[in-house]
Design a protein around this motif. Sequence first.
Motif, PDB file in Angstrom:
ATOM      1  N   LEU A 133       0.763  -1.189  -0.129  1.00  0.00           N
ATOM      2  CA  LEU A 133       0.037  -0.070   0.111  1.00  0.00           C
ATOM      3  C   LEU A 133       0.730   1.137   0.131  1.00  0.00           C
ATOM      4  O   LEU A 133       1.909   1.148   0.476  1.00  0.00           O
ATOM      5  N   LEU A 134       0.579   2.119  -0.570  1.00  0.00           N
ATOM      6  CA  LEU A 134       0.924   3.585  -0.763  1.00  0.00           C
ATOM      7  C   LEU A 134       0.264   4.691  -0.082  1.00  0.00           C
ATOM      8  O   LEU A 134      -1.252   4.429  -0.397  1.00  0.00           O
ATOM      9  N   GLY A 135       0.877   5.594   0.448  1.00  0.00           N
ATOM     10  CA  GLY A 135       0.078   6.468   1.148  1.00  0.00           C
ATOM     11  C   GLY A 135       0.815   7.849   0.967  1.00  0.00           C
ATOM     12  O   GLY A 135       2.104   7.983   0.604  1.00  0.00           O
ATOM     13  N   HIS A 136       0.158   8.976   1.089  1.00  0.00           N
ATOM     14  CA  HIS A 136       0.632  10.457   0.909  1.00  0.00           C
ATOM     15  C   HIS A 136       1.493  10.494   2.411  1.00  0.00           C
ATOM     16  O   HIS A 136       0.947   9.960   3.244  1.00  0.00           O
ATOM     17  N   ASP A 137       2.567  10.928   2.160  1.00  0.00           N
ATOM     18  CA  ASP A 137       3.571  11.237   3.626  1.00  0.00           C
ATOM     19  C   ASP A 137       2.814  11.942   4.532  1.00  0.00           C
ATOM     20  O   ASP A 137       2.922  11.466   5.671  1.00  0.00           O
ATOM     21  N   VAL A 138       2.350  12.964   4.478  1.00  0.00           N
ATOM     22  CA  VAL A 138       1.489  13.723   5.732  1.00  0.00           C
ATOM     23  C   VAL A 138       0.453  13.086   6.315  1.00  0.00           C
ATOM     24  O   VAL A 138       0.032  12.844   7.305  1.00  0.00           O
ATOM     25  N   ARG A 139      -0.352  12.411   5.177  1.00  0.00           N
ATOM     26  CA  ARG A 139      -1.601  11.602   5.805  1.00  0.00           C
ATOM     27  C   ARG A 139      -1.115  10.384   6.394  1.00  0.00           C
ATOM     28  O   ARG A 139      -1.910   9.811   7.345  1.00  0.00           O
ATOM     29  N   THR A 140      -0.228   9.970   5.838  1.00  0.00           N
ATOM     30  CA  THR A 140       0.363   8.530   6.366  1.00  0.00           C
ATOM     31  C   THR A 140       1.034   8.882   7.899  1.00  0.00           C
ATOM     32  O   THR A 140       0.809   8.122   8.769  1.00  0.00           O
ATOM     33  N   GLY A 141       1.844  10.204   8.103  1.00  0.00           N
ATOM     34  CA  GLY A 141       2.129  10.449   9.305  1.00  0.00           C
ATOM     35  C   GLY A 141       0.776  10.647  10.313  1.00  0.00           C
ATOM     36  O   GLY A 141       0.920  10.540  11.610  1.00  0.00           O
ATOM     37  N   GLY A 142      -0.211  11.231   9.729  1.00  0.00           N
ATOM     38  CA  GLY A 142      -1.341  11.349  10.456  1.00  0.00           C
ATOM     39  C   GLY A 142      -2.023  10.279  10.997  1.00  0.00           C
ATOM     40  O   GLY A 142      -2.590   9.999  12.071  1.00  0.00           O
ATOM     41  N   LEU A 143      -1.770   9.264   9.960  1.00  0.00           N
ATOM     42  CA  LEU A 143      -2.580   7.903  10.327  1.00  0.00           C
ATOM     43  C   LEU A 143      -1.593   7.310  11.513  1.00  0.00           C
ATOM     44  O   LEU A 143      -2.097   6.789  12.608  1.00  0.00           O
ATOM     45  N   GLY A 144      -0.388   7.700  11.635  1.00  0.00           N
ATOM     46  CA  GLY A 144       0.593   7.035  12.664  1.00  0.00           C
ATOM     47  C   GLY A 144      -0.060   7.783  14.124  1.00  0.00           C
ATOM     48  O   GLY A 144      -0.268   7.189  14.969  1.00  0.00           O
ATOM     49  N   GLU A 145       0.097   8.944  14.019  1.00  0.00           N
ATOM     50  CA  GLU A 145      -0.390   9.725  15.088  1.00  0.00           C
ATOM     51  C   GLU A 145      -1.893   9.546  15.612  1.00  0.00           C
ATOM     52  O   GLU A 145      -2.124   9.429  16.919  1.00  0.00           O
ATOM     53  N   SER A 146      -2.678   9.230  14.450  1.00  0.00           N
ATOM     54  CA  SER A 146      -4.138   8.921  14.803  1.00  0.00           C
ATOM     55  C   SER A 146      -4.228   7.345  15.458  1.00  0.00           C
ATOM     56  O   SER A 146      -4.943   7.322  16.524  1.00  0.00           O
ATOM     57  N   VAL A 147      -3.471   6.529  15.141  1.00  0.00           N
ATOM     58  CA  VAL A 147      -3.508   4.953  15.564  1.00  0.00           C
ATOM     59  C   VAL A 147      -2.746   4.915  16.621  1.00  0.00           C
ATOM     60  O   VAL A 147      -3.099   4.105  17.868  1.00  0.00           O
ATOM     61  N   LEU A 148      -1.345   5.433  16.699  1.00  0.00           N
ATOM     62  CA  LEU A 148      -0.441   5.378  17.786  1.00  0.00           C
ATOM     63  C   LEU A 148       0.017   6.445  18.569  1.00  0.00           C
ATOM     64  O   LEU A 148       0.876   6.144  19.603  1.00  0.00           O
ATOM     65  N   GLY A 149      -0.475   7.674  18.316  1.00  0.00           N
ATOM     66  CA  GLY A 149       0.118   8.713  18.757  1.00  0.00           C
ATOM     67  C   GLY A 149      -0.692   9.697  19.705  1.00  0.00           C
ATOM     68  O   GLY A 149      -1.507   9.356  20.308  1.00  0.00           O
ATOM     69  N   ALA A 150      -0.703  10.785  19.061  1.00  0.00           N
ATOM     70  CA  ALA A 150      -1.411  12.017  19.807  1.00  0.00           C
ATOM     71  C   ALA A 150      -2.785  11.923  19.923  1.00  0.00           C
ATOM     72  O   ALA A 150      -3.515  12.567  20.416  1.00  0.00           O
ATOM     73  N   GLY A 151      -3.337  11.252  18.710  1.00  0.00           N
ATOM     74  CA  GLY A 151      -4.932  11.343  18.239  1.00  0.00           C
ATOM     75  C   GLY A 151      -5.445   9.898  18.678  1.00  0.00           C
ATOM     76  O   GLY A 151      -6.362   9.551  18.365  1.00  0.00           O
ATOM     77  N   LEU A 199       5.021  11.011  17.823  1.00  0.00           N
ATOM     78  CA  LEU A 199       6.023  10.317  16.940  1.00  0.00           C
ATOM     79  C   LEU A 199       7.124  10.894  16.363  1.00  0.00           C
ATOM     80  O   LEU A 199       7.987  10.216  15.966  1.00  0.00           O
ATOM     81  N   GLY A 200       7.100  12.158  16.605  1.00  0.00           N
ATOM     82  CA  GLY A 200       8.239  12.779  15.929  1.00  0.00           C
ATOM     83  C   GLY A 200       8.430  12.436  14.626  1.00  0.00           C
ATOM     84  O   GLY A 200       7.690  12.254  13.715  1.00  0.00           O
ATOM     85  N   VAL A 201       9.896  12.355  14.154  1.00  0.00           N
ATOM     86  CA  VAL A 201      10.114  12.142  12.809  1.00  0.00           C
ATOM     87  C   VAL A 201       9.844  10.730  12.383  1.00  0.00           C
ATOM     88  O   VAL A 201      10.132  10.393  11.118  1.00  0.00           O
ATOM     89  N   ASP A 202       9.605   9.927  13.379  1.00  0.00           N
ATOM     90  CA  ASP A 202       9.073   8.331  13.057  1.00  0.00           C
ATOM     91  C   ASP A 202       7.878   8.006  12.468  1.00  0.00           C
ATOM     92  O   ASP A 202       7.218   7.092  12.139  1.00  0.00           O
ATOM     93  N   ALA A 203       6.953   9.497  12.660  1.00  0.00           N
ATOM     94  CA  ALA A 203       5.624   9.039  12.358  1.00  0.00           C
ATOM     95  C   ALA A 203       4.997   8.508  10.794  1.00  0.00           C
ATOM     96  O   ALA A 203       4.346   7.516  10.818  1.00  0.00           O
ATOM     97  N   GLY A 204       5.963   8.917   9.738  1.00  0.00           N
ATOM     98  CA  GLY A 204       5.749   8.417   8.613  1.00  0.00           C
ATOM     99  C   GLY A 204       6.082   7.057   8.428  1.00  0.00           C
ATOM    100  O   GLY A 204       5.381   6.368   7.800  1.00  0.00           O
ATOM    101  N   MET A 205       7.117   6.789   9.098  1.00  0.00           N
ATOM    102  CA  MET A 205       7.592   5.449   8.972  1.00  0.00           C
ATOM    103  C   MET A 205       6.725   4.295   9.630  1.00  0.00           C
ATOM    104  O   MET A 205       6.260   3.371   9.348  1.00  0.00           O
ATOM    105  N   LEU A 206       6.171   4.885  10.876  1.00  0.00           N
ATOM    106  CA  LEU A 206       5.134   3.984  11.709  1.00  0.00           C
ATOM    107  C   LEU A 206       3.925   3.956  10.948  1.00  0.00           C
ATOM    108  O   LEU A 206       3.334   3.079  10.819  1.00  0.00           O
ATOM    109  N   GLY A 207       3.476   5.020  10.171  1.00  0.00           N
ATOM    110  CA  GLY A 207       2.238   5.215   9.672  1.00  0.00           C
ATOM    111  C   GLY A 207       2.165   4.169   8.422  1.00  0.00           C
ATOM    112  O   GLY A 207       1.218   3.395   8.085  1.00  0.00           O
ATOM    113  N   ALA A 208       3.672   4.129   7.772  1.00  0.00           N
ATOM    114  CA  ALA A 208       3.715   3.216   6.607  1.00  0.00           C
ATOM    115  C   ALA A 208       3.565   1.900   7.133  1.00  0.00           C
ATOM    116  O   ALA A 208       3.348   0.755   6.314  1.00  0.00           O
ATOM    117  N   SER A 209       4.101   1.595   8.234  1.00  0.00           N
ATOM    118  CA  SER A 209       4.122   0.105   8.821  1.00  0.00           C
ATOM    119  C   SER A 209       2.437  -0.078   8.971  1.00  0.00           C
ATOM    120  O   SER A 209       2.203  -1.467   8.728  1.00  0.00           O
TER     121      SER A 209
END
Lengths: 321, 321
Positions: B108-126, B284-294
């Motif tokens: 799966l491919l995602g947009h970088d900022v939205r993928t970071g947002g997915l990371g923050e949503s599922v794992l982070g501040a949101g 998630l800091g600079v890891d948001a995108g990588m964690l979202g991609a996972s």
Amino acid sequence: MSDYVVAVDVGGTSMKGGVVTRSGEVAATDRRPTGREGGPDAVVATIRSFVGDLADRGSSIFGTGPAAVGIAVPGLVDDATATALYAANLGWRDVPATDFVPLDVPALLGHDVRTGGLGESVLGAGRELSDFLFLPIGTGIAGAMIITGEPYAGTSGWSGEIGHIPVFPDGETCACGQTGCLETYASASAVGRRYSARADRPATAKEVAALTAAGDPVATAVWDEAVEALSLALATYTLLLDPSAIVLGGGLAEAGPLLSAPLAERLAKRLSFRSAPPLRRAVLGVDAGMLGASLLGWRAAGVRDAGASWTLDVPTTPMVS
Amino acid sequence: MSDYVVAVDVGGTSMKGGVVTRSGEVAATDRRPTGREGGPDAVVATIRSFVGDLADRGSSIFGTGPAAVGIAVPGLVDDATATALYAANLGWRDVPATDFVPLDVPALLGHDVRTGGLGESVLGAGRELSDFLFLPIGTGIAGAMIITGEPYAGTSGWSGEIGHIPVFPDGETCACGQTGCLETYASASAVGRRYSARADRPATAKEVAALTAAGDPVATAVWDEAVEALSLALATYTLLLDPSAIVLGGGLAEAGPLLSAPLAERLAKRLSFRSAPPLRRAVLGVDAGMLGASLLGWRAAGVRDAGASWTLDVPTTPMVS
């Protein structure tokens, strides 16, 4: 199941009602003042009695009571609990949907602009669109944001307040207390008020539009500022939400290309790396809220896809493509 | 099913990768330049080889290939067809997800900022929020709009371009060609650039923040204008989308209360009839995108609720409540 629902669209001073069948026939309509000068309890009682009278109309036509009731109200609405939380112009607080309905049938309550947006989405200018803005421009300005096929309420029912976004941060004072709100430049009321102040004589937005079309310089300046404010707000909306179209409604949209042509041009100029969504004209007019409320009624009755097969006579050509 | 996925977050100049297990353990990480000076085809080949190398790392740890691959990329992404349509900084056009993956596994491919947002949503501040804005403020400004639990892409993948909304309509010229864009006042780059122009010496946003904290008048003026621009943009976002919180990330958010305290105050002042949503700091800091991609990787593997039970050490206290 009974073959009709009762639908009511409550405005500040008057309300419109309809008896609407499962196939989308509007078998009866009626209009009544809200009587808001009597206070919030009287308004709720008036709506309740209006719903009862419309149910009686339906019964006399169809021989049974309605399947359900759908009601659109102004202010703040909690969709989850079907409660009218607050309306500045009607004064009520925390009125459950059941208070508006004198019958033992299911009922759904919707926010007035979002319910109009539901109407345009299912039956009107947004029929084949899943993501668009419905923007009625009247006394005030609020939008219904259709997102993945449904009007989006936000976290607490406060979404779509585009009339109060700061388009000119150091601009004129709005009735809401803020500065530079879209509404204070571009609502139909604002256009009339701003022309009146400069020309020193009263005028409606419709008159200002006619004067603009005739080349009057004061009217043209006021109209131009409204278009500029709208273009900024719609550029912002487009950059944030990437809609597939913007559907203009309300009194100001009746000016047709006098509004839409310069607005489309300026909106395009305000966007650099993406194209502008097409502007369309709303097609349900003042019936959008009542027709949307009838869809809520059918949803309350369990008919989730009501409206999909209705054939109202609604053109979907863009105002400006 | 294999017990890990390969996740890659592609930036303009470098990319980060990880080997992430089904329970959220990051078993390996790596970083590599995108080599964009070699042109778009070379970048795609570099990503493909990076994915392959990470899969080899995973194989050496777990004894099997990955269950799937998730990749976050900049630019315009078509979620429906899993295609990277366009990226200004990398030059590619219409690259299908499969071109980035040298293995026969789902991707799966995602947009970088939205993928970071997915990371923050599922794992982070949101984590417990369904509707919020994730706003990383770095070289540029773009937001991920989380709507009913998912990052919202808009009609054509262009949502969330809050960095280019016109906060000061007659303001400074932005690199995008428009005037008064948020980004031209409030990105980390802009803060450094605007201070440097006035003080006639180079400085980073971090240095401007330190100077502001120390009371330097030029730095304070520049910082103040960034906060004012952000408060206008966030007032607009709040009025349109009624979010339950705004999650600030990126380099500028590292300033902490120096940014969030005056921003919260001005945002509240810009709203009249509703309260301001709380500001939170991304976790998630600079890891948001990588964690979202996972998470995208696990979704590609059919594990839709991946992340819900992961226990990363992420605090969720508001910066300013």
